[in-house]
Design an enzyme around this catalytic site. Structure first.
Site, PDB file in Angstrom:
ATOM      1  N   LYS A   7       5.837  -5.037  15.095  1.00 45.54           N
ATOM      2  CA  LYS A   7       7.089  -5.210  14.349  1.00 45.54           C
ATOM      3  C   LYS A   7       7.488  -3.915  13.654  1.00 45.54           C
ATOM      4  CE  LYS A   7       6.893  -7.060  10.037  1.00 45.54           C
ATOM      5  NZ  LYS A   7       7.512  -6.267   8.974  1.00 45.54           N
ATOM      6  N   ASN A   8       6.520  -3.315  12.937  1.00 47.82           N
ATOM      7  CA  ASN A   8       6.878  -2.185  12.070  1.00 47.82           C
ATOM      8  C   ASN A   8       7.174  -0.914  12.845  1.00 47.82           C
ATOM      9  OD1 ASN A   8       6.771  -3.903   9.974  1.00 47.82           O
ATOM     10  ND2 ASN A   8       4.788  -3.202   9.182  1.00 47.82           N
ATOM     11  N   ARG A  78      14.269  -5.628   4.096  1.00 46.98           N
ATOM     12  CA  ARG A  78      14.325  -4.285   3.500  1.00 46.98           C
ATOM     13  C   ARG A  78      14.312  -3.188   4.553  1.00 46.98           C
ATOM     14  NH1 ARG A  78      12.923  -3.348  -1.431  1.00 46.98           N
ATOM     15  NH2 ARG A  78      12.090  -1.372  -0.731  1.00 46.98           N
ATOM     16  N   ASP A 102      11.527  -7.814  -4.187  1.00 45.49           N
ATOM     17  CA  ASP A 102      11.074  -8.856  -3.271  1.00 45.49           C
ATOM     18  C   ASP A 102       9.753  -9.411  -3.769  1.00 45.49           C
ATOM     19  OD1 ASP A 102       9.134  -7.093  -2.566  1.00 45.49           O
ATOM     20  OD2 ASP A 102       9.843  -6.782  -0.521  1.00 45.49           O
ATOM     21  N   ASP A 290      -1.424  -4.763   4.420  1.00 44.55           N
ATOM     22  CA  ASP A 290      -1.025  -5.992   5.124  1.00 44.55           C
ATOM     23  C   ASP A 290      -2.215  -6.843   5.549  1.00 44.55           C
ATOM     24  OD1 ASP A 290       2.027  -5.468   5.713  1.00 44.55           O
ATOM     25  OD2 ASP A 290       0.938  -3.606   5.985  1.00 44.55           O
TER      26      ASP A 290
HETATM   27  N1  EPU Z   1       7.493   3.391  -2.831  1.00 44.15           N
HETATM   28  C1  EPU Z   1       8.180   3.960  -3.886  1.00 44.15           C
HETATM   29  N2  EPU Z   1       9.345   4.645  -3.611  1.00 44.15           N
HETATM   30  C2  EPU Z   1       9.826   4.773  -2.342  1.00 44.15           C
HETATM   31  C3  EPU Z   1       9.124   4.184  -1.263  1.00 44.15           C
HETATM   32  C4  EPU Z   1       7.958   3.504  -1.554  1.00 44.15           C
HETATM   33  O1  EPU Z   1       7.774   3.861  -5.030  1.00 44.15           O
HETATM   34  O2  EPU Z   1      10.880   5.429  -2.165  1.00 44.15           O
HETATM   35  C5  EPU Z   1       6.235   2.666  -3.101  1.00 44.15           C
HETATM   36  C6  EPU Z   1       6.334   1.182  -2.769  1.00 44.15           C
HETATM   37  O3  EPU Z   1       6.912   0.444  -3.822  1.00 44.15           O
HETATM   38  C7  EPU Z   1       4.892   0.827  -2.509  1.00 44.15           C
HETATM   39  C8  EPU Z   1       4.339   2.074  -1.841  1.00 44.15           C
HETATM   40  O4  EPU Z   1       5.232   3.139  -2.205  1.00 44.15           O
HETATM   41  O5  EPU Z   1       4.201   0.600  -3.702  1.00 44.15           O
HETATM   42  C9  EPU Z   1       4.222   1.990  -0.321  1.00 44.15           C
HETATM   43  O6  EPU Z   1       5.482   1.675   0.263  1.00 44.15           O
HETATM   44  P1  EPU Z   1       5.887   2.171   1.724  1.00 44.15           P
HETATM   45  O7  EPU Z   1       7.183   2.893   1.615  1.00 44.15           O
HETATM   46  O8  EPU Z   1       4.739   2.893   2.357  1.00 44.15           O
HETATM   47  O9  EPU Z   1       6.096   0.789   2.482  1.00 44.15           O
HETATM   48  P2  EPU Z   1       7.366   0.300   3.291  1.00 44.15           P
HETATM   49  O10 EPU Z   1       7.837   1.371   4.209  1.00 44.15           O
HETATM   50  O11 EPU Z   1       8.340  -0.332   2.365  1.00 44.15           O
HETATM   51  C10 EPU Z   1       5.930  -0.559   5.306  1.00 44.15           C
HETATM   52  C11 EPU Z   1       5.773  -1.829   6.086  1.00 44.15           C
HETATM   53  C12 EPU Z   1       5.047  -2.862   5.229  1.00 44.15           C
HETATM   54  C13 EPU Z   1       3.700  -2.293   4.824  1.00 44.15           C
HETATM   55  C14 EPU Z   1       3.895  -0.945   4.105  1.00 44.15           C
HETATM   56  C15 EPU Z   1       2.596  -0.237   3.757  1.00 44.15           C
HETATM   57  C16 EPU Z   1       7.708  -1.892   7.510  1.00 44.15           C
HETATM   58  C17 EPU Z   1       8.981  -2.571   7.866  1.00 44.15           C
HETATM   59  N3  EPU Z   1       7.080  -2.365   6.446  1.00 44.15           N
HETATM   60  O12 EPU Z   1       6.718  -0.862   4.160  1.00 44.15           O
HETATM   61  O13 EPU Z   1       4.829  -3.983   6.084  1.00 44.15           O
HETATM   62  O14 EPU Z   1       3.056  -3.195   3.970  1.00 44.15           O
HETATM   63  O15 EPU Z   1       4.646  -0.059   4.956  1.00 44.15           O
HETATM   64  O16 EPU Z   1       1.858  -0.004   4.892  1.00 44.15           O
HETATM   65  O17 EPU Z   1       7.292  -0.959   8.173  1.00 44.15           O
HETATM   66  C18 EPU Z   1       4.830  -6.278   6.723  1.00 44.15           C
HETATM   67  O18 EPU Z   1       4.800  -5.918   7.896  1.00 44.15           O
HETATM   68  O19 EPU Z   1       4.691  -7.476   6.384  1.00 44.15           O
HETATM   69  C19 EPU Z   1       5.054  -5.281   5.667  1.00 44.15           C
HETATM   70  C20 EPU Z   1       5.385  -5.610   4.437  1.00 44.15           C
END
Ligand code: EPU
Length: 408
Positions: A7-8, A78, A102, A290
């Site tokens: 998915k990701n 998101r 969320d 995850d």
């Molecule tokens: N964060 C910030 N500022 C930002 C971006 C992130 O503070 O601008 C913080 C977040 O709040 C969090 C941490 O950094 O505490 C990590 O966030 P990250 O940006 O790495 O995660 P994401 O891109 O929002 C993706 C996956 C998630 C997975 C995370 C971590 C997708 C669509 N989602 O989220 O997957 O948990 O990376 O590996 O790629 C899922 O598949 O169920 C899922 C939630």
């Protein structure tokens, strides 16, 4: 059992199709609700998405884009914010609804915006919509405060069409980022180092539409290994990449679950009750946030006390109360869990708070006496293709209840 595409990765590859005119062909795209939502985002931009057999998805960009991702879609997913970088790079403008909080808490996108500003975009927040513009992106040296997956991807997708050289330092290293870079390079981009903490990008003047197969879903593998951890027996998972799961496999080994590479996937076995272990999440190659709910579901049955620490998302423990309703003994202490294993849980109605936690409740139910009904199962459908069918195929007694007003 065959593992689906990630998915990701699929969601970001779809967003990357914004970057080039023509017909892109993605294969191994999972048939899940989030992919449909991303298709909706691309269609709102003016693109066409056609789904064929076997996960093949054609994405066509042939008319001028309307650079706006509407709130109704961003609110539901998101990851819609992944079009921000590609839109700025491809058309110089992006209007994307600001994602709210969320189930994991605030989840800001400040690092995405700061990095895009360094590349030459300017943003204003206009009635809940982030409005970005640029008169041309230019390469820059960007140091991320934290290896954010989404920020790394947005910056990578913007930088491929920026003029000059970009370096992203402290980049996220997840396999899905290497997959995105492989797709971009096939399109004609010049990206080196994706999958490591430093990514170098030489901007190019244009990209072309190409075909690409989505990397296998390591989180689906983790989910089925957790199911094995609870239920015992043997499991063969094809079309998967155990090398993307080294830490998980190590922890599983410590719990007494044997996992070995096998053909294009892996074979796993669990005989005795799981042993307690300590686990802590970290950005890749650390243990993925995850998989923690899934491991916790297994540790509920361990022969002793385990400690689990969540370091990536504050507030990702919404499932713990639900496991407690099934008789699990778990104490929450700040971002740590203390899990006292029990021999058996007791089936109960529980509510899925998000994708992985929902899957974890189903996994826990495999070791619960009696029937468990997981409400809000639509969360699970966001990220898992035919979850109930695949679980039945490996011997679980699971059925999907018709939608009703309870959101079952
Ligand atoms: N964060 C910030 N500022 C930002 C971006 C992130 O503070 O601008 C913080 C977040 O709040 C969090 C941490 O950094 O505490 C990590 O966030 P990250 O940006 O790495 O995660 P994401 O891109 O929002 C993706 C996956 C998630 C997975 C995370 C971590 C997708 C669509 N989602 O989220 O997957 O948990 O990376 O590996 O790629 C899922 O598949 O169920 C899922 C939630």
């Amino acid at each position: 059992m065959r593992i689906s595409g990630a998915k990701n990765s699929a969601l970001k590859l779809m967003a990357a199709c914004v970057l080039a005119e023509g017909t892109h062909v993605l294969s191994n795209v999972p048939d899940i609700a989030d992919v449909q939502l991303m298709a909706g985002v691309l269609e709102a931009l003016g693109m066409t998405v056609r789904r064929g057999d076997g996960g093949v998805t054609e994405i066509v960009r042939d008319v001028p884009l309307q650079p706006e991702a509407p709130y109704e879609l961003v609110e539901q997913m998101r990851a819609s914010t992944a079009v921000l970088g590609p839109l700025l790079a491809a058309v110089g403008e992006a209007r994307v609804a600001m994602p709210g909080g969320d189930d994991f808490g605030a989840r800001p996108i400040d690092m995405h915006l700061r990095g895009l500003e360094a590349l030459g975009a300017a943003f204003e927040l206009d009635h809940g919509v982030i409005h970005g513009r640029t008169d041309g992106l230019r390469g820059a040296e960007i140091v991320l405060d934290y290896p954010s997956v989404g920020a790394t991807e947005n910056l990578l997708m913007a930088a491929v069409l920026a003029e000059g050289h970009t370096v992203i330092t402290n980049a996220a290293r997840e396999p899905e980022i290497a997959d995105l870079a492989a797709f971009l390079n096939r399109m004609g981009a010049r990206v080196v180092g994706a999958g490591s903490a430093r990514i170098d990008i030489d901007g190019v003047a244009g990209l072309r539409a190409v075909s690409h197969a989505v990397v296998p879903d390591r989180l689906e593998v983790a989910t089925f290994l957790a199911a094995l951890g609870v239920a015992g027996g043997e499991l063969r998972l094809t079309h998967s990449r155990p090398d993307h799961l080294e830490l998980l496999i190590d922890r599983m080994g410590a719990m007494g679950i044997r996992v070995s590479p096998d053909g294009d996937g892996l074979w796993a076995m669990r005989r005795a009750r799981p042993r307690p272990v300590d686990v802590a999440t970290l950005p890749y190659p650390g243990l993925a946030t995850d998989v923690l709910p899934l491991l916790v579901a297994v540790l509920c049955f361990a022969d002793g006390t385990s400690f689990a620490t969540e370091n990536v998302f504050a507030g990702r423990f919404g499932y713990v109360g639900e496991l407690a309703r099934m008789g699990a003994h778990i104490k929450v202490e700040d971002h740590h869990l203390v899990i006292d294993g029990v021999e058996q849980l007791s089936g109960a109605p529980v509510r899925a708070p998000d994708i992985r936690a929902g899957a974890a409740l189903v996994v826990a139910a495999l070791g619960a006496e009696g029937e468990t009904v997981v409400l809000n199962g639509e969360h699970i459908d966001r990220g898992y293709e035919s979850f109930d069918r695949k679980l039945r195929a490996v011997g679980a007694d699971v059925e999907r209840l018709a939608d009703d007003t309870d959101g079952r």
